[in-house]
Design an enzyme around this catalytic site. Structure first.
Site, PDB file in Angstrom:
ATOM      1  N   ASP A  47     -11.718  15.130 -25.450  1.00  0.00           N
ATOM      2  CA  ASP A  47     -10.956  14.152 -26.217  1.00  0.00           C
ATOM      3  C   ASP A  47     -11.816  13.424 -27.224  1.00  0.00           C
ATOM      4  OD1 ASP A  47      -8.509  14.373 -25.259  1.00  0.00           O
ATOM      5  OD2 ASP A  47      -8.409  12.366 -24.378  1.00  0.00           O
ATOM      6  N   ALA A  48     -12.964  12.976 -26.721  1.00  0.00           N
ATOM      7  CA  ALA A  48     -13.830  12.144 -27.546  1.00  0.00           C
ATOM      8  C   ALA A  48     -14.243  12.929 -28.791  1.00  0.00           C
ATOM      9  CB  ALA A  48     -15.054  11.721 -26.741  1.00  0.00           C
ATOM     10  N   TYR A 101     -12.673  15.485 -30.139  1.00  0.00           N
ATOM     11  CA  TYR A 101     -11.500  15.707 -30.983  1.00  0.00           C
ATOM     12  C   TYR A 101     -11.204  14.453 -31.797  1.00  0.00           C
ATOM     13  CZ  TYR A 101      -6.736  16.569 -32.465  1.00  0.00           C
ATOM     14  OH  TYR A 101      -5.604  16.721 -33.221  1.00  0.00           O
ATOM     15  N   SER A 156       3.014  10.311 -32.729  1.00  0.00           N
ATOM     16  CA  SER A 156       1.776  10.128 -31.996  1.00  0.00           C
ATOM     17  C   SER A 156       1.350   8.668 -32.098  1.00  0.00           C
ATOM     18  CB  SER A 156       0.745  11.051 -32.621  1.00  0.00           C
ATOM     19  OG  SER A 156      -0.363  11.094 -31.815  1.00  0.00           O
ATOM     20  N   LEU A 157       0.205   8.339 -31.547  1.00  0.00           N
ATOM     21  CA  LEU A 157      -0.249   6.953 -31.582  1.00  0.00           C
ATOM     22  C   LEU A 157      -1.594   6.855 -32.286  1.00  0.00           C
ATOM     23  CD1 LEU A 157       0.435   5.991 -27.858  1.00  0.00           C
ATOM     24  CD2 LEU A 157       1.684   5.167 -29.860  1.00  0.00           C
ATOM     25  N   GLU A 201       0.387  -0.823 -21.064  1.00  0.00           N
ATOM     26  CA  GLU A 201       0.676   0.108 -19.962  1.00  0.00           C
ATOM     27  C   GLU A 201      -0.313   1.267 -20.023  1.00  0.00           C
ATOM     28  OE1 GLU A 201       4.278   0.700 -22.236  1.00  0.00           O
ATOM     29  OE2 GLU A 201       4.171   2.841 -21.781  1.00  0.00           O
ATOM     30  N   LYS A 249      -2.010   4.808 -20.497  1.00  0.00           N
ATOM     31  CA  LYS A 249      -1.743   6.003 -21.306  1.00  0.00           C
ATOM     32  C   LYS A 249      -1.937   7.198 -20.381  1.00  0.00           C
ATOM     33  CE  LYS A 249      -2.778   8.088 -25.751  1.00  0.00           C
ATOM     34  NZ  LYS A 249      -2.898   9.476 -25.314  1.00  0.00           N
ATOM     35  N   ASP A 296      -2.238  10.887 -19.004  1.00  0.00           N
ATOM     36  CA  ASP A 296      -2.816  12.100 -19.572  1.00  0.00           C
ATOM     37  C   ASP A 296      -2.027  13.323 -19.115  1.00  0.00           C
ATOM     38  OD1 ASP A 296      -4.430  13.685 -20.977  1.00  0.00           O
ATOM     39  OD2 ASP A 296      -6.257  13.259 -19.865  1.00  0.00           O
ATOM     40  N   ARG A 356       7.128  18.185 -27.005  1.00  0.00           N
ATOM     41  CA  ARG A 356       6.960  17.572 -28.305  1.00  0.00           C
ATOM     42  C   ARG A 356       6.856  18.617 -29.424  1.00  0.00           C
ATOM     43  NH1 ARG A 356       2.264  13.345 -29.726  1.00  0.00           N
ATOM     44  NH2 ARG A 356       0.915  15.061 -29.151  1.00  0.00           N
ATOM     45  N   GLU A 366       6.065  11.009 -20.027  1.00  0.00           N
ATOM     46  CA  GLU A 366       4.976  11.958 -19.811  1.00  0.00           C
ATOM     47  C   GLU A 366       5.185  12.737 -18.522  1.00  0.00           C
ATOM     48  OE1 GLU A 366       3.050  11.557 -22.386  1.00  0.00           O
ATOM     49  OE2 GLU A 366       1.114  12.504 -21.967  1.00  0.00           O
ATOM     50  N   TYR A 425       8.556   6.088 -20.753  1.00  0.00           N
ATOM     51  CA  TYR A 425       7.971   4.962 -21.482  1.00  0.00           C
ATOM     52  C   TYR A 425       8.525   4.783 -22.900  1.00  0.00           C
ATOM     53  CZ  TYR A 425       4.982   8.813 -23.098  1.00  0.00           C
ATOM     54  OH  TYR A 425       4.526  10.001 -23.588  1.00  0.00           O
ATOM     55  N   LYS A 442       2.264  -2.013 -27.169  1.00  0.00           N
ATOM     56  CA  LYS A 442       3.434  -1.882 -28.042  1.00  0.00           C
ATOM     57  C   LYS A 442       4.007  -3.265 -28.319  1.00  0.00           C
ATOM     58  CE  LYS A 442       4.545   2.461 -25.796  1.00  0.00           C
ATOM     59  NZ  LYS A 442       5.272   3.073 -24.688  1.00  0.00           N
ATOM     60  N   LYS A 482      -8.271   3.710 -26.153  1.00  0.00           N
ATOM     61  CA  LYS A 482      -8.821   4.765 -25.300  1.00  0.00           C
ATOM     62  C   LYS A 482      -9.964   4.249 -24.437  1.00  0.00           C
ATOM     63  CE  LYS A 482      -6.803   8.637 -26.821  1.00  0.00           C
ATOM     64  NZ  LYS A 482      -7.640   9.740 -27.136  1.00  0.00           N
ATOM     65  N   CYS A 515     -26.542  40.966 -17.010  1.00  0.00           N
ATOM     66  CA  CYS A 515     -25.480  40.254 -16.304  1.00  0.00           C
ATOM     67  C   CYS A 515     -25.885  40.032 -14.847  1.00  0.00           C
ATOM     68  CB  CYS A 515     -24.199  41.083 -16.378  1.00  0.00           C
ATOM     69  SG  CYS A 515     -22.909  40.479 -15.288  1.00  0.00           S
ATOM     70  N   CYS A 535     -23.636  42.279 -12.406  1.00  0.00           N
ATOM     71  CA  CYS A 535     -23.657  43.745 -12.308  1.00  0.00           C
ATOM     72  C   CYS A 535     -24.901  44.394 -12.899  1.00  0.00           C
ATOM     73  CB  CYS A 535     -22.412  44.334 -12.964  1.00  0.00           C
ATOM     74  SG  CYS A 535     -22.456  44.252 -14.766  1.00  0.00           S
ATOM     75  N   CYS A 545     -21.352  40.080 -20.863  1.00  0.00           N
ATOM     76  CA  CYS A 545     -21.695  41.289 -20.136  1.00  0.00           C
ATOM     77  C   CYS A 545     -20.966  42.460 -20.789  1.00  0.00           C
ATOM     78  CB  CYS A 545     -21.247  41.122 -18.685  1.00  0.00           C
ATOM     79  SG  CYS A 545     -21.278  42.661 -17.780  1.00  0.00           S
ATOM     80  N   CYS A 565     -18.365  45.757 -13.768  1.00  0.00           N
ATOM     81  CA  CYS A 565     -18.828  44.426 -13.370  1.00  0.00           C
ATOM     82  C   CYS A 565     -17.848  43.789 -12.383  1.00  0.00           C
ATOM     83  CB  CYS A 565     -18.951  43.550 -14.612  1.00  0.00           C
ATOM     84  SG  CYS A 565     -19.508  41.897 -14.242  1.00  0.00           S
TER      85      CYS A 565
END
Ligand code: IVH
Length: 734
Positions: free
Chosen positions: A61-62, A64, A110-111, A144, A146, A148, A167, A204, A256, A322, A346, A451, A454, A469, A475
């Protein structure tokens, strides 16, 4: 939301420029900005696709969020880049093609995100400013957790549940009605006399930690891939074509928000009041939802939730604020993809320092060698961590995805002290090394080139971070997956040999590589065979006989299927045909592959045989190299030889024309198992077929499930082609 880690393909956080540092963007020329904007756009779109459509994210997440913030910072500085394609206008990703689509009457947005107290204070101040409120005027906000999971819109008409949609891209989602019906916590009918005629509840869908652990245990038992985290497990379970699978996975729900509501139908004029109504109507709502009156109160609640986080029993990744008054929400409105009246605060990634005892290599089902850090157990955010991802070979050496040094180029050694990060994800990662604490006996790590499962060569393709491999056919780490591919519909297509049987045969030592399939019958009937197939669990006289017959029927297969079935990297059905149009036999292909020398010191452009391979239309260096690697591995050659002793490749199949059912009339009848009637209909229509309710002379196909009655009889009478569900799926797959 949580983007967990597929350890092999993670982009290390250190590579990302600090998004909080506007300097970097401010110093950009318009040209640089345009290039970076385009590159980030592509990168983000790729992550969105893996996250929303494949349920298999590859960054945390971080990371992204960092990409997304940088992207937005560039657009803020260079507004001309905010064109039609800007991701800032998009939410999520387009729906996956297998489900019917549902257009959201009210888009699912989205938020905006915040990471610091200051950003939250700024949010409250912004709301006040926008509304022209004095500093002392009261603005109530709700706070409230969030959750996941994945958001879902539930449509109730006259209080009765009628439809559920994911969504998707925010405007159009996937119809998951049949699956949502199996979620016990979601009422089929809302209670109370103030339920509006039309009401879309949004919330969610998630999976608890306990359910997630139990599911992964079951997956492990049956040899199926494990889910990286509860969010992916929830998404994977909800987006199942077979609702029976969804039903077997305990999903949960928190309401929510809402979408379409019939005129004047809202049960309250505040956010909090609507949530209270939800609870009265019988919908699950989160007990940690409160009303606050200042930024300070919001932050206090954020900290309180943060402290409880590890004990909640489900994943949350922040707190959502909100504006409480719906009238004020209406005035505040939206900015691009998020409401101005809400904010997601977050949680920071959680970190701890511990000792890296050793590095272990895991070989995945596709042959990827993944380094895993074995740690002295340490508690990170309430969870004991003893394994963490080290991503890939370069990451250990201090090299990032773009070839630039990371961590100042410092490598990671066995015995080092390392920083571990858990960012809502289940697989934690090693994010840093404490160089000043490096013990004298810390051991430099040499990534294996063989590998560990194998002994075959493990190679890295040009531009790839992952070492793989090459001994796919032998394998043990890949065997089940490879054999499953080998017998699959587009390969050898052996009826009666599905994933379950392949797994069981492998475990019993009966089939370790493809050639073993063809010696199964002889071994089974040999005097002194231990347990005959017909006496094994799940088998009987008839099913064993049928299986042997199905296998015998494939002792001759079109050569393109033979090649495709070998599971050579990058050699799918199309490339198999391309290669075989040039080399008519497996032998000829193998000979050239063995003679080929890819570009290197001896041959800067590769030798003649290499030139022949890459000269084939549609075959580039990547495919050619994969073919050369495959045949260069003696284990594979032995496996192919063994197979050629059992199977005779036949001439190549004609190239399938697109849209086998386009323009045809289809009737579905009887109980379908792999899809609902609605799904089947939607699929057929998508492929250009007409779906009819009754059988006539004009009908091209009747697809008959179990217990089909009069329509099947009529089709037989009229001589209309009758297909099983599987035959239909094979037909539409081309
Ligand atoms: S409100 C218009 N509340 O977070 C905004 N979203 O990043 C409606 N989420 O798409 C969303 N918990 O999937 C809201 N308590 C909560 C949430 C929540 C999780 C998710 C939701 C949304 C995403 C936005």
């Amino acid at each position: 939301m949580s983007r967990s880690l597929t350890p092999s393909s993670v982009t290390p956080a250190d590579e990302q420029p600090n998004p909080a540092d506007p300097e970097d963007v401010a110093a950009m020329t318009a040209d640089e900005a345009a290039r970076t904007h385009a590159r980030l756009g592509e990168e983000i779109a790729g992550h969105d696709r893996r996250y929303y459509q494949d349920d298999a994210p590859t960054v945390s997440d971080a990371d992204y969020d960092a990409l997304r913030r940088r992207y937005e910072a560039i657009e803020a500085q260079f507004p001309e880049l905010r064109g039609m394609d800007s991701l800032s206008e998009k939410v999520g990703a387009a729906p996956a093609p297998k489900f019917a689509k549902v257009r959201h009457a009210v888009p699912m947005l989205s938020l905006g995100n915040a990471f610091s107290d200051e950003e939250v204070e700024e949010f409250v101040a912004r709301v006040r400013r926008f509304l022209g409120l004095a500093t002392e005027a009261d603005v109530s906000l709700t706070a409230e957790p969030k959750i996941d999971g994945l958001s879902c819109s539930l449509r109730y008409v006259n209080g009765v549940f009628v439809q559920a949609a994911t969504r998707g891209d925010g405007f159009e989602g996937e119809d998951v009605t049949a699956n949502v019906r199996t979620i016990g916590e979601i009422p089929q009918r809302l209670k109370g006399d103030d339920v509006p005629a039309v009401f879309e509840v949004r919330g969610e869908v998630y999976m608890s930690h306990n359910a997630f652990a139990a599911l992964n245990e079951r997956q492990q038992e049956v040899g199926k891939p494990l889910f990286a985290n509860p969010r992916n497990a929830a998404a994977g379970s909800l987006r199942q074509l077979d609702p029976k699978i969804t039903a077997s996975r305990p999903l949960r729900f928190f309401a929510y928000a809402w979408g379409e509501v019939s005129e004047g139908g809202l049960p309250a004029d505040t956010q909090f009041g609507v949530i209270e109504a939800f609870a009265r109507w019988g919908l699950p709502t989160n007990p940690l939802t409160v009303r606050c009156h200042s930024a300070a109160e919001l932050l206090a609640h954020y900290r309180m939730i943060g402290e409880q986080r590890a004990a909640l029993g489900y994943d949350i990744d922040g707190v959502v604020y909100k504006v409480d008054s719906l009238a004020l929400q209406g005035r505040l409105g939206f900015v691009s993809r998020s409401p101005r009246w809400a904010l997601a605060h977050k949680f920071p990634a959680q970190r701890a320092i511990t000792r890296l005892e050793r590095i272990e290599i895991q070989v995945g089902r596709t042959g990827a060698l993944t380094p895993v850090a074995k740690l002295t157990p340490v508690t990170v955010g309430g969870v004991v961590v003893s394994n963490a991802s080290l991503h890939n070979e370069d990451y250990i050496r201090g090299i990032g995805g773009n070839g630039e040094p990371i961590r100042g180029g410092v490598d990671i050694r066995e015995g080092d002290w390392v920083t571990i990060q858990r960012a809502g994800d289940v697989i934690p990662q090693v994010v840093d090394v404490e160089l000043e604490r490096r013990p004298a006996d810390a051991r430099r790590y040499d990534f294996p080139t063989l590998c560990p499962a194998c002994g075959s060569h493990a190679v890295r393709e040009e531009g790839e971070a992952v070492r793989r491999c090459t001994g796919g056919l032998v394998c043990p780490a890949q065997a089940v997956e490879r054999i499953r591919h080998f017998v699959s519909r587009d390969a050898f297509d052996i009826e009666g040999l599905g994933e379950k049987q392949v797994q069981a045969f492998f475990e019993a030592g009966l089939v370790k590589q493809p050639a073993d399939i063809f010696t199964l019958e002889a071994r089974d009937s040999a005097p002194g065979a231990l347990t005959r197939l017909k006496n094994r669990e799940g088998w009987g006289e008839t099913s064993a006989r049928n299986l042997f017959a199905a296998i015998a029927a494939r002792r001759q297969v079109p050569v393109n299927r033979f090649l495709y079935a070998l599971g050579i990297r990058h050699v799918g059905e199309t490339n198999a045909k391309r290669l075989l149009r040039h080399f008519p036999t497996i032998e000829a292909l193998r000979e050239t592959a063995l003679a080929a020398v890819p570009p290197g010191e001896a041959h800067p452009k590769g030798n003649e045989a290499w030139a022949e391979l890459v000269g084939i239309e549609g075959i580039g260096a990547v495919v050619a190299e994969a073919v050369v690697d495959f045949f260069g591995e003696p284990n594979n050659q032995a496996a192919v030889d063994a197979l050629l002793r059992e199977v005779t490749p036949a001439p190549m199949e004609a190239i399938a024309t697109a849209g086998a059912v386009s323009g045809k009339t289809v009737v579905f009848t009887g109980a379908l198992e792999k899809m609902t009637r609605d799904e089947a209909k939607a699929m057929a229509e998508r492929l250009g077929a007409k779906v009819a309710g009754s059988v006539s002379k004009k009908t091209d196909y009747v697809v008959a499930g179990a217990d089909a009655g009069s329509k099947l009889a009529k089709a037989r009478d009229l001589g209309v082609a009758v297909l099983t569900e599987d035959e239909w799926l094979a037909l539409v797959a081309g």
